[in-house]
Enzyme design. Structure first.
Site, PDB file in Angstrom:
ATOM      1  N   HIS A 199       4.409  17.650   6.142  1.00  0.00           N
ATOM      2  CA  HIS A 199       5.001  18.296   4.968  1.00  0.00           C
ATOM      3  C   HIS A 199       6.373  17.708   4.644  1.00  0.00           C
ATOM      4  O   HIS A 199       6.643  17.347   3.504  1.00  0.00           O
ATOM      5  CB  HIS A 199       5.103  19.790   5.262  1.00  0.00           C
ATOM      6  CG  HIS A 199       5.619  20.611   4.139  1.00  0.00           C
ATOM      7  ND1 HIS A 199       5.095  20.524   2.869  1.00  0.00           N
ATOM      8  CD2 HIS A 199       6.603  21.525   4.084  1.00  0.00           C
ATOM      9  CE1 HIS A 199       5.741  21.350   2.086  1.00  0.00           C
ATOM     10  NE2 HIS A 199       6.669  21.976   2.805  1.00  0.00           N
TER      11      HIS A 199
ATOM     12  N   GLU B  88       0.845  -1.190   0.000  1.00  0.00           N
ATOM     13  CA  GLU B  88       0.000   0.000   0.000  1.00  0.00           C
ATOM     14  C   GLU B  88       0.880   1.239   0.000  1.00  0.00           C
ATOM     15  O   GLU B  88       2.113   1.135   0.100  1.00  0.00           O
ATOM     16  CB  GLU B  88      -0.949  -0.018   1.204  1.00  0.00           C
ATOM     17  CG  GLU B  88      -0.250  -0.039   2.545  1.00  0.00           C
ATOM     18  CD  GLU B  88      -1.207  -0.324   3.717  1.00  0.00           C
ATOM     19  OE1 GLU B  88      -2.015  -1.253   3.615  1.00  0.00           O
ATOM     20  OE2 GLU B  88      -1.111   0.392   4.718  1.00  0.00           O
TER      21      GLU B  88
END
Lengths: 394, 294
Positions: B250, B212
């Protein structure tokens, strides 16, 4: 869990990492009082939301920039334009986020800007410190275009940050001079200690600056925490700002459900993150669009399943529901009973396709069959996905 | 033949008297697994279901019952400690089912696992466990979907593993061993470890690998398979349609770069000659075609 910049800077302060002096205001009448706590002719006005890109963001009424440098006398007026306004940045999505807090800070004369972050690295199994001489820039862009401007230090979880690693980073940044090295050591050791002690998943300073009078300062601060470890940090728990989160996601998390709202119209309820993602993938493959990601996990009880079902049916965009359960820890009878309870409570006005396989599947299927509620069953995931897409698209 | 567990595996269950622990202990025993003991601190001396001795420590179960495998069911706040206890007791295979262990705890556990004196292999955490069909189940996988055979299955996801296994079984192909390596960022056994063992296992003729988004474990396995494995391999990667950046901070993107995306993983697997299934419903079929059985 995320926190605001002003909260992150308070943590920096506690760990001996210098930040510019600041004060917050959450009502217009608090503006002047907050500004009065600060020195200098220029004041930085910063909108506080849990998203990056604030400086280049735009408010929905057209006002530009969530971070502004203003003469002292005009700072309150600028803050008034931001407070209560909706700020849209490249990280908020088009809906933007409402600004409930303004953070005023003193202005610093910048000589140089740097980038610094600490995060958990899967491959090395410990923290990685990422440093870049391209401060204030989009770090993903720097990594893609000028990788030579990035330097990484891997910290062993049992050893912690070592003095030689601190020096490697110092020389990369050009902080080799004795006085600067002293300041830098305090900054990096403080940040690493914060990262490790508070179970952070990310500590990011962008930019970290060197002022014209040779002081190292964190001009911005972003700190995220590992949700799995929040239970052991009551001081961090109280920093959570629920207004920053999707109410449906909050409701879901109260019941241990992992829910993320998406923009499609086929709701799905699945057990296991991988299967939930795969279910979204297959809905798309057959031409449909998933309305959400929902992993009910393995230990969900009837009450949680009922709640999960309520959350997905209450979304007005939802035109159909696909339940895909392959029981392991999760038991199919519990899932079935949860669905029946929800239908009894809130009714069911949209088509439902159910696929139950795995632990206790016989009991689960029988419960649904005997209940008399209107639903379609499917023997495989492909069949289930095809059915719900066909029904929804007519 | 199989890998890691078989009919002689002697299992001790840490957390046997808990809700999930007791339910799945019974399921494992019903499947035929030799559960030789349980561990619940403070309850040493009692018998679980009138037959399985409960001990206060894992070391005691190793000493008295010869446990060589430990399945862990304790809550997340105590799970890392239980893994460390099993490592200390020199248990060969540790299978940690627990979901929600702090990443920092796992970083410290991983460091212990890599220590030169460590004799243990960890599977998980946050995983469904491992099964050698017809012989031994150490985990929460539903037994009836499996059948003895020659396909090795490795996956990061629990329920998606069941999906793939069920397809194989329905198509008439059994499994040598199925391993769920777990969905946490820091875990004990990687895709690469598992495909290496399957490649070397003479009883495994074909391999299914399920991955995944996030990290680069699938790419590492793909690179190794390309050079070293002649057995047919099929794969599926979940998360093609997952929204970007929901889990990652981020700066997370910089470490994994493009490597975390489904597209990148699929490209790496295809470049290694692995057949990638277009949907989660066609994993079995994709393997059989690659294998020349369909």
């Amino acid at each position: 869990m995320n926190i605001h910049e002003y909260q992150a800077k308070e943590l920096f302060n506690n760990y001996g990492v210098p930040v510019s002096k600041g004060a917050i205001a959450q009502k217009p009448e608090e503006f002047e009082q907050a500004i009065a706590k600060l020195e200098g002719d220029q004041i930085v006005v910063k909108a506080q939301i849990h998203a990056g890109g604030r400086g280049k963001g735009k408010f929905v009424d057209g006002f530009e920039g969530g971070v502004k440098l203003r003469p002292r006398a005009e700072a309150a007026a600028t803050a008034a334009k931001m407070l209560g306004n909706i700020l849209v940045t490249k990280q908020t999505g088009p809906a933007g986020k409402k600004v409930n807090t303004i953070y005023f800070t003193e202005c610093s004369d910048i000589s140089k800007e740097y980038y610094l972050s600490i995060l958990m690295d899967r491959a090395s199994g410990g923290a990685v410190i990422i440093a870049s001489t391209a401060g204030g820039m989009d770090i993903e862009k720097v990594a893609a275009e000028t990788p030579e401007k990035i330097y990484k230090v891997y910290v062993h979880p049992e050893l912690g940050l070592q003095p030689f690693q601190m020096r490697q980073l110092a020389f990369f940044f050009g902080f080799g001079e004795k006085e600067l090295m002293k300041q830098w050591s305090k900054v990096i050791n403080g940040l690493y200690r914060l990262f490790w002690e508070k179970d952070c998943s990310l500590v990011e300073v962008n930019p970290l600056i060197l002022t014209t009078d040779n002081k190292i300062l964190a001009l911005d601060a972003k700190v995220n925490f590992d949700d799995n470890a929040i239970y052991r940090h009551p001081d961090i728990q109280i920093l959570r700002d629920l207004t920053e989160e999707d109410p449906k996601e909050i409701q879901a998390s109260k019941f241990g459900l992992n829910y993320i709202a998406l923009d499609g119209n086929i709701a799905c309820m699945v057990n296991g993150a991988g299967l939930a993602m795969a279910t979204m993938d297959i809905i798309k493959y057959y031409g449909g669009n998933p309305a959400n990601f929902l992993d009910v996990g393995g230990s969900a009880n009837e009450e949680a399943i009922t709640e999960a079902f309520k959350i997905i049916t209450q979304d007005p965009h939802t035109k159909g529901i696909l339940v895909n359960i392959f029981g392991g820890i999760a038991k199919c009878d519990i899932i079935a009973q949860g669905i029946l309870n929800a239908v009894k409570n809130v009714g069911l006005s949209i088509p439902l396709v159910v696929r139950l396989e795995g632990t206790n599947y016989e009991i689960g299927r029988k419960l649904l069959a005997d209940s008399g509620i209107k639903l379609e069953t499917a023997a495989s995931l492909a069949e289930a996905a095809e059915k719900i897409v066909k029904i929804v698209q007519g | 033949m199989s890998i890691l567990v078989n009919k002689d595996t002697r299992v001790v269950i840490s957390g046997i008297t808990g809700g999930a622990g007791s339910f799945h202990a019974r399921q494992c025993m019903a499947y035929g697994t030799k559960v030789v003991g349980g561990v619940t601190p403070g309850k040493g001396g009692m018998l679980f279901d009138d037959k399985v001795p409960v001990f206060n420590t894992i070391a005691e179960s190793v000493e008295k019952e010869g446990a060589d495998t430990c399945m862990i069911f304790v809550p997340p706040a105590f799970a890392a400690d239980a893994i460390l206890e099993a490592i200390d007791a020199k248990v060969k295979l540790i299978v940690c089912i627990t979901e929600g262990i702090p990443v920092k705890d796992m970083a410290l556990v991983k460091s212990r696992l890599e220590h030169k004196d460590c004799v243990s292999r960890l599977i998980g955490p946050n995983c469904p466990g491992i099964i050698t069909p017809g012989e031994c189940k150490v985990g929460i996988l539903p037994g009836y979907i499996h059948k003895p055979g020659t396909v090795g299955v490795v996956s990061r996801s629990g329920t998606l593993t069941y999906e793939a296994v069920w397809q194989l079984t329905c198509l008439g192909y059994g499994q040598s061993t199925c391993i769920g390596i777990g969905g946490d960022p820091i875990n004990g056994t990687s895709h690469l470890d598992a495909v290496k063992m399957f490649t070397e296992d003479p009883a495994t003729e074909a391999i299914v690998m399920i991955g995944e988004i996030g990290g680069d474990g699938e790419q590492k396995a793909a690179a190794w398979l390309k050079e070293n494995c002649k057995k047919p391999v099929a794969a599926f990667i979940a998360g093609t349609t997952a929204p970007k950046g929901r889990r990652m901070g981020h700066a997370g993107a910089i470490v994994s770069g493009n490597q975390g995306s489904a597209a990148d993983k699929i490209a790496a697997l295809e470049a290694a000659g692995v057949a990638v299934a277009p949907t989660p419903s066609s994993i079995g079929e994709t393997l059989l075609k690659k294998w020349g059985k369909m």
